[in-house]
Design a protein around this motif. Structure first.
Motif, PDB file in Angstrom:
ATOM      1  N   ALA A  22       0.803  -1.224   0.000  1.00 14.32           N
ATOM      2  CA  ALA A  22       0.000   0.000   0.000  1.00 14.32           C
ATOM      3  C   ALA A  22       0.837   1.276   0.000  1.00 14.32           C
ATOM      4  N   VAL A  23       2.028   1.229   0.565  1.00 21.03           N
ATOM      5  CA  VAL A  23       2.810   2.466   0.692  1.00 21.03           C
ATOM      6  C   VAL A  23       4.140   2.393  -0.071  1.00 21.03           C
ATOM      7  N   ASN A  25       5.353   0.444  -2.349  1.00 18.86           N
ATOM      8  CA  ASN A  25       5.300   0.270  -3.807  1.00 18.86           C
ATOM      9  C   ASN A  25       4.943   1.558  -4.535  1.00 18.86           C
ATOM     10  N   LEU A  27       6.115   4.522  -3.518  1.00 14.33           N
ATOM     11  CA  LEU A  27       7.263   5.434  -3.399  1.00 14.33           C
ATOM     12  C   LEU A  27       8.298   5.126  -4.478  1.00 14.33           C
ATOM     13  N   VAL A  68       5.511 -12.167  -6.106  1.00 18.24           N
ATOM     14  CA  VAL A  68       6.288 -11.726  -7.268  1.00 18.24           C
ATOM     15  C   VAL A  68       6.271 -12.833  -8.322  1.00 18.24           C
TER      16      VAL A  68
ATOM     17  N   GLN B  52      -5.925  -5.542   0.837  1.00 18.20           N
ATOM     18  CA  GLN B  52      -5.000  -4.679   0.107  1.00 18.20           C
ATOM     19  C   GLN B  52      -5.728  -3.466  -0.476  1.00 18.20           C
ATOM     20  N   ALA B  56      -5.007   0.127   0.523  1.00 15.99           N
ATOM     21  CA  ALA B  56      -4.491   0.991  -0.540  1.00 15.99           C
ATOM     22  C   ALA B  56      -5.285   2.287  -0.587  1.00 15.99           C
ATOM     23  N   HIS B  60      -2.793   4.945   0.349  1.00 10.96           N
ATOM     24  CA  HIS B  60      -2.198   5.508  -0.861  1.00 10.96           C
ATOM     25  C   HIS B  60      -1.979   7.009  -0.777  1.00 10.96           C
ATOM     26  N   GLY B  63       1.351   7.390   0.682  1.00  4.80           N
ATOM     27  CA  GLY B  63       2.369   7.048  -0.314  1.00  4.80           C
ATOM     28  C   GLY B  63       2.447   8.107  -1.395  1.00  4.80           C
ATOM     29  N   GLY B 128       0.882  -1.753  -7.921  1.00  7.68           N
ATOM     30  CA  GLY B 128       2.019  -1.668  -8.826  1.00  7.68           C
ATOM     31  C   GLY B 128       2.890  -2.902  -8.688  1.00  7.68           C
ATOM     32  N   PRO B 129       4.106  -2.861  -9.227  1.00  5.32           N
ATOM     33  CA  PRO B 129       4.980  -4.032  -9.134  1.00  5.32           C
ATOM     34  C   PRO B 129       5.417  -4.288  -7.696  1.00  5.32           C
ATOM     35  N   SER B 130       5.382  -5.563  -7.283  1.00  3.47           N
ATOM     36  CA  SER B 130       5.827  -5.901  -5.929  1.00  3.47           C
ATOM     37  C   SER B 130       7.337  -6.023  -5.873  1.00  3.47           C
ATOM     38  N   SER B 131       7.952  -6.230  -7.008  1.00  4.89           N
ATOM     39  CA  SER B 131       9.408  -6.394  -7.042  1.00  4.89           C
ATOM     40  C   SER B 131      10.020  -5.353  -7.956  1.00  4.89           C
ATOM     41  N   ASN B 132      11.233  -4.948  -7.617  1.00  5.75           N
ATOM     42  CA  ASN B 132      11.954  -4.011  -8.475  1.00  5.75           C
ATOM     43  C   ASN B 132      12.477  -4.692  -9.728  1.00  5.75           C
ATOM     44  N   GLU B 134      10.768  -6.594 -11.884  1.00  7.80           N
ATOM     45  CA  GLU B 134       9.774  -6.894 -12.904  1.00  7.80           C
ATOM     46  C   GLU B 134       8.887  -5.671 -13.130  1.00  7.80           C
ATOM     47  N   VAL B 172      -2.104 -10.540 -12.756  1.00  5.95           N
ATOM     48  CA  VAL B 172      -0.874  -9.760 -12.866  1.00  5.95           C
ATOM     49  C   VAL B 172      -0.585  -9.525 -14.349  1.00  5.95           C
TER      50      VAL B 172
END
Lengths: 178, 278
Positions: A22-23, A25, A27, A68, B52, B56, B60, B63, B128-132, B134, B172
């Motif tokens: 929520a936060v 991702n 930034l 992921v 979530q 969010a 959000h 964020g 958004g993407p959970s990993s940097n 992908e 996804v």
């Protein structure tokens, strides 16, 4: 570690999951965002020592891998290595690790974790992250790790019931969870 | 003595954990285990999806506040409706300039299905993407809405990506800029074919298999090729040629394509309910 301690660690991981989604991702800087799970893995290593820290980091990695698309187990592998490294650093004789040490270890953990993820990923056939993007990811992850390590270690030390004033050199001796 | 024993124990633990991780990675690459892991991942994603979304919505703004502080220039209030309208106008302008004729010709000559006749589904981007590592995002539609792995995702301007994982209520989407993405494209008249590949978020796609003698011009519109067995239906606008470079003595040209769709800050997308050929 007691079952209660594991439950508390699970709660911390759950909270981090939602904070990440929520936060963190959101930034995004230079196409990269902070990695809360890697931060927790470093905190586990610093607080619980290399052995228990690596076990906790393994569990954190399994949770992270659920959300992921990279191969399942890759995050666990990276987090285990980073937590073990952080725990080994924190176990160096010299008494309680100061805040500045934790921040430096978190920064180094961010750099090492990101590069390990990329390196191992490429070795097992994952697409290579372009150089410019990798630099951005390393910078964002390591700086955010350093900035957020204090609350992360505080949460982790409460979860595994190790007081904040605990001598980290002693933790590696295995007394933490007795 | 006890220090030695402790060190041995620590190293043994490390080796066991590394082996467990490597085993998990190996299982993920194997057929049946991979399916099981994919199912677990879909269930996990579906499980946290409701919480979530609530979080969010609540978090959000926090964020966004930080994000706005560090990305002020790009965080100025753009809403998705305007984005879509702009994208549609950009596509129409491009098509009017160069491609409408090409598209019609492609359709006529190769009897390709017209993209607008395919069923579609509007979805909201929930994460958004959970990993940097992908370029992905999550949408609020899954298999219960008819969404499946491999379906293309577009916006008003053109192609955004494809569905790479589908749970019952979420999916996804892998963006076309992801370094692992590659798909067939066509351009020019008569149609010439190449393979487009992602180069990372915010960077143009690269075209491979473009021979030195292939005529390619700047600003030329590139579409999904849709040739037999393609992963995408024909005729979806992908991008415009932004750079053509030829080094004397080489057999191929280096061609970069800027996506027509704006992939940053998406909030609503359209899934084309089309499965690639098995």
């Amino acid at each position: 570690m007691t079952p209660r301690a594991w439950l508390r660690v699970a709660a911390v991981v759950c909270v981090m999951l939602f904070v990440q989604e929520a936060v963190l991702n959101v930034l995004v800087l230079g196409g990269a965002h902070p990695d809360g799970f890697l931060l927790l893995a470093v905190a586990a290593g610093l607080i619980a020592g290399p052995q228990r820290g690596a076990v906790i980091a393994f569990a954190i990695g399994l949770v992270a891998d659920l959300f992921v698309l990279t191969p399942f187990g890759l995050s666990s592998l990276v987090y285990v290595l980073v937590a073990f490294g952080a725990g080994s650093l924190a176990s160096i004789p010299g008494g309680r690790a100061p805040i500045s040490f934790q921040m430096m270890a978190a920064f180094a953990g961010g750099v090492a974790g990101t590069l390990l993820f990329e390196g191992i990923g490429v070795l097992i056939g994952q697409p290579r992250l372009p150089g410019h993007e990798l630099v951005a990811v390393v910078a964002v992850v390591s700086i955010s790790n350093a900035a957020l390590i204090i609350p992360a270690t505080a949460a982790m030390s409460r979860a595994i019931n190790i007081g904040p004033s605990r001598d980290l050199a002693g933790v590696s001796g295995g007394s933490a969870a007795r | 003595m006890s220090t030695t024993r402790r060190n041995t124990s620590q190293r043994l633990t490390l080796v066991i954990l590394v082996l467990l991780s490597v085993t998990a990675i190996t299982l993920d690459y194997r057929g049946d285990a991979s399916k099981a892991i994919r199912s677990i991942r879909n269930v996990a994603r579906d499980g946290i999806s409701p919480i979530q979304r609530v979080l969010a919505d609540a978090l959000h703004p926090i964020g966004d506040l930080f994000s706005g502080a560090v990305n002020y220039g790009s965080a100025v209030s753009e809403n998705e409706q305007l984005r879509n309208e702009l994208g549609t106008l950009r596509r129409e302008a491009l098509e009017n300039q160069t491609a409408e004729h090409q598209l019609q010709e492609l359709l006529n000559e190769e009897n390709l299905p017209y993209i607008q006749n395919l069923p579609t589904l509007v979805a909201e981007v929930v994460a958004g993407p959970s990993s940097n590592f992908e370029a992905t995002f999550e949408i609020d539609r899954g298999t219960s809405s008819g969404v499946g792995v491999g379906m293309p995702v577009v916006d008003g301007a053109g192609l955004i990506g494809t569905i790479t994982a589908a749970g019952s209520s979420t999916s996804v989407v892998e963006a076309i800029t992801d370094p692992g993405t590659s798909f067939g494209v066509s351009f020019g008249t008569p149609a010439l074919y190449a393979v487009a590949g992602g180069r990372g978020t915010g960077y143009p796609l690269s075209l491979s298999n473009v021979t030195a003698s292939t005529p390619v011009t700047d600003h030329e519109l590139v579409y999904s090729s849709g040739i037999a067995g393609a992963s995408l239906p024909a005729g979806i606008p992908v991008g415009t040629v932004s750079s053509v470079h030829y080094t004397r003595g080489t057999l191929t040209k280096s061609v970069l394509v800027t996506p027509v769709a704006d992939l940053s800050g998406l909030s609503t997308v359209t899934v084309i309910l089309w499965f690639p050929a098995p």
